[in-house]
Design a protein around this motif. Sequence first.
Motif, PDB file in Angstrom:
ATOM      1  N   ASP A  82       0.826  -1.205   0.000  1.00 26.16           N
ATOM      2  CA  ASP A  82       0.000   0.000   0.000  1.00 26.16           C
ATOM      3  C   ASP A  82       0.862   1.258   0.000  1.00 26.16           C
ATOM      4  O   ASP A  82       0.537   2.250  -0.664  1.00 26.16           O
ATOM      5  CB  ASP A  82      -0.926   0.003   1.215  1.00 26.16           C
ATOM      6  CG  ASP A  82      -1.900  -1.162   1.208  1.00 26.16           C
ATOM      7  OD1 ASP A  82      -2.487  -1.427   0.142  1.00 26.16           O
ATOM      8  OD2 ASP A  82      -2.073  -1.808   2.257  1.00 26.16           O
ATOM      9  N   LEU A 194      -6.951   6.361   4.024  1.00 25.43           N
ATOM     10  CA  LEU A 194      -6.975   4.920   4.256  1.00 25.43           C
ATOM     11  C   LEU A 194      -8.042   4.599   5.284  1.00 25.43           C
ATOM     12  O   LEU A 194      -8.037   5.154   6.393  1.00 25.43           O
ATOM     13  CB  LEU A 194      -5.618   4.422   4.770  1.00 25.43           C
ATOM     14  CG  LEU A 194      -5.555   2.957   5.209  1.00 25.43           C
ATOM     15  CD1 LEU A 194      -5.760   2.029   4.016  1.00 25.43           C
ATOM     16  CD2 LEU A 194      -4.238   2.641   5.899  1.00 25.43           C
ATOM     17  N   CYS A 219      -9.665   2.137  -4.313  1.00 24.90           N
ATOM     18  CA  CYS A 219      -9.025   0.883  -4.704  1.00 24.90           C
ATOM     19  C   CYS A 219      -8.554   0.117  -3.476  1.00 24.90           C
ATOM     20  O   CYS A 219      -8.502   0.648  -2.359  1.00 24.90           O
ATOM     21  CB  CYS A 219      -7.843   1.136  -5.639  1.00 24.90           C
ATOM     22  SG  CYS A 219      -6.446   1.988  -4.861  1.00 24.90           S
ATOM     23  N   GLU A 220      -8.260  -1.130  -3.667  1.00 24.64           N
ATOM     24  CA  GLU A 220      -7.543  -1.945  -2.702  1.00 24.64           C
ATOM     25  C   GLU A 220      -6.464  -2.691  -3.468  1.00 24.64           C
ATOM     26  O   GLU A 220      -6.627  -2.984  -4.659  1.00 24.64           O
ATOM     27  CB  GLU A 220      -8.459  -2.916  -1.960  1.00 24.64           C
ATOM     28  CG  GLU A 220      -9.175  -3.909  -2.845  1.00 24.64           C
ATOM     29  CD  GLU A 220      -9.994  -4.920  -2.060  1.00 24.64           C
ATOM     30  OE1 GLU A 220      -9.710  -5.108  -0.862  1.00 24.64           O
ATOM     31  OE2 GLU A 220     -10.908  -5.525  -2.648  1.00 24.64           O
ATOM     32  N   HIS A 242      -6.764  -8.218   1.476  1.00 28.06           N
ATOM     33  CA  HIS A 242      -7.272  -6.908   1.881  1.00 28.06           C
ATOM     34  C   HIS A 242      -6.603  -6.434   3.171  1.00 28.06           C
ATOM     35  O   HIS A 242      -6.637  -7.104   4.194  1.00 28.06           O
ATOM     36  CB  HIS A 242      -8.779  -6.978   2.093  1.00 28.06           C
ATOM     37  CG  HIS A 242      -9.367  -5.696   2.599  1.00 28.06           C
ATOM     38  ND1 HIS A 242      -9.619  -4.621   1.774  1.00 28.06           N
ATOM     39  CD2 HIS A 242      -9.714  -5.307   3.845  1.00 28.06           C
ATOM     40  CE1 HIS A 242     -10.129  -3.637   2.489  1.00 28.06           C
ATOM     41  NE2 HIS A 242     -10.196  -4.019   3.754  1.00 28.06           N
ATOM     42  N   PHE A 245      -8.860   0.015   2.390  1.00 31.32           N
ATOM     43  CA  PHE A 245      -9.265   0.712   1.170  1.00 31.32           C
ATOM     44  C   PHE A 245      -8.475   2.010   1.053  1.00 31.32           C
ATOM     45  O   PHE A 245      -8.359   2.766   2.024  1.00 31.32           O
ATOM     46  CB  PHE A 245     -10.763   1.018   1.192  1.00 31.32           C
ATOM     47  CG  PHE A 245     -11.633  -0.202   1.098  1.00 31.32           C
ATOM     48  CD1 PHE A 245     -11.793  -0.871  -0.111  1.00 31.32           C
ATOM     49  CD2 PHE A 245     -12.295  -0.686   2.214  1.00 31.32           C
ATOM     50  CE1 PHE A 245     -12.596  -2.000  -0.202  1.00 31.32           C
ATOM     51  CE2 PHE A 245     -13.097  -1.806   2.142  1.00 31.32           C
ATOM     52  CZ  PHE A 245     -13.240  -2.476   0.932  1.00 31.32           C
TER      53      PHE A 245
END
Length: 301
Positions: A82, A194, A219-220, A242, A245
């Motif tokens: 991320d 986030l 998005c993820e 996950h 997000f």
Amino acid sequence: MPAYGDLVILQSPRGKRYLRRVEEGNDLHCQEGVLPMADLAAAEYGTEVRTRQGVPFRVQRPTITDLVKGVKRQTQIIYPKDIAYICMRLGVGPGRTIIEAGSGSGSLTVALSWFSGPTGRVCTYEAREEFYKLCRRNLEWAGVGQNVTQFNRDIIDGFEQTDADALFLDVRTPWDYLHHVVRAVKPGAALGFLVPTVDQVSKLLHGMETGPFDDIEVCEILVRRWKPVADRLRPEDRMIAHTGFLIFARHQERSDEWDSFRTLGTRERKQEAARQERLAAARGAVDAADAPADDEAGFEE
């Protein structure tokens, strides 16, 4: 070769990786034996050193991924998969000012400092003192942070900066701070958020409808590694799925003229009509709140 005070990666033949600082007396004790720091300090990166039981360990220079994953944590950290996209979307780099709110353990702060370089600037806010101090310790441990200014306070009263190039919020209710975001950044600045759950994403998107925000992306990021066996290439049995997000946007004033030139399909027209209804309802609620209260004498039981 590693100097005393440097961080190094030691990898065993079994695949175990140790992130250790080269310090006198800080020998590595593990199942494969004892690895003296004096031997490590005399080795070159990319070579091997042996424990007293004769087990070889590879000596590697740590990357920013190793530093981010190696921070001491008391909170959930943001993962490298991320962080990489966050830094790219926000345009983190030399000469730019980046605001972060919600320092936590400092994994993202470490990366922001690393990518910003000596001419960049990072301003990070953390309301809780224990996390504020932990973030500073992790920055010092990673050998970065000279370009980081920390603020130990809640952002409920806003930010001290007014011309940041980008801003990232990692807080529970980011929609509550959107008016402060607008005042803290330059027009056209890149923004990131986030949140872990779908309903938080929806609330944030609703909040952004009433402000100067556009170019929105949700998005993820999922990472699935593959087994590196040439004749039996297949995915790993487990994957990093996950973790949250990511929502990105631009600080952008909207105009009726701009909207008039947009080409909308049937679905987009319905979505825009629903958005306009929500905006009208929000304006009506504000007008009702500002209107003087009715005289109680006008009501009869």
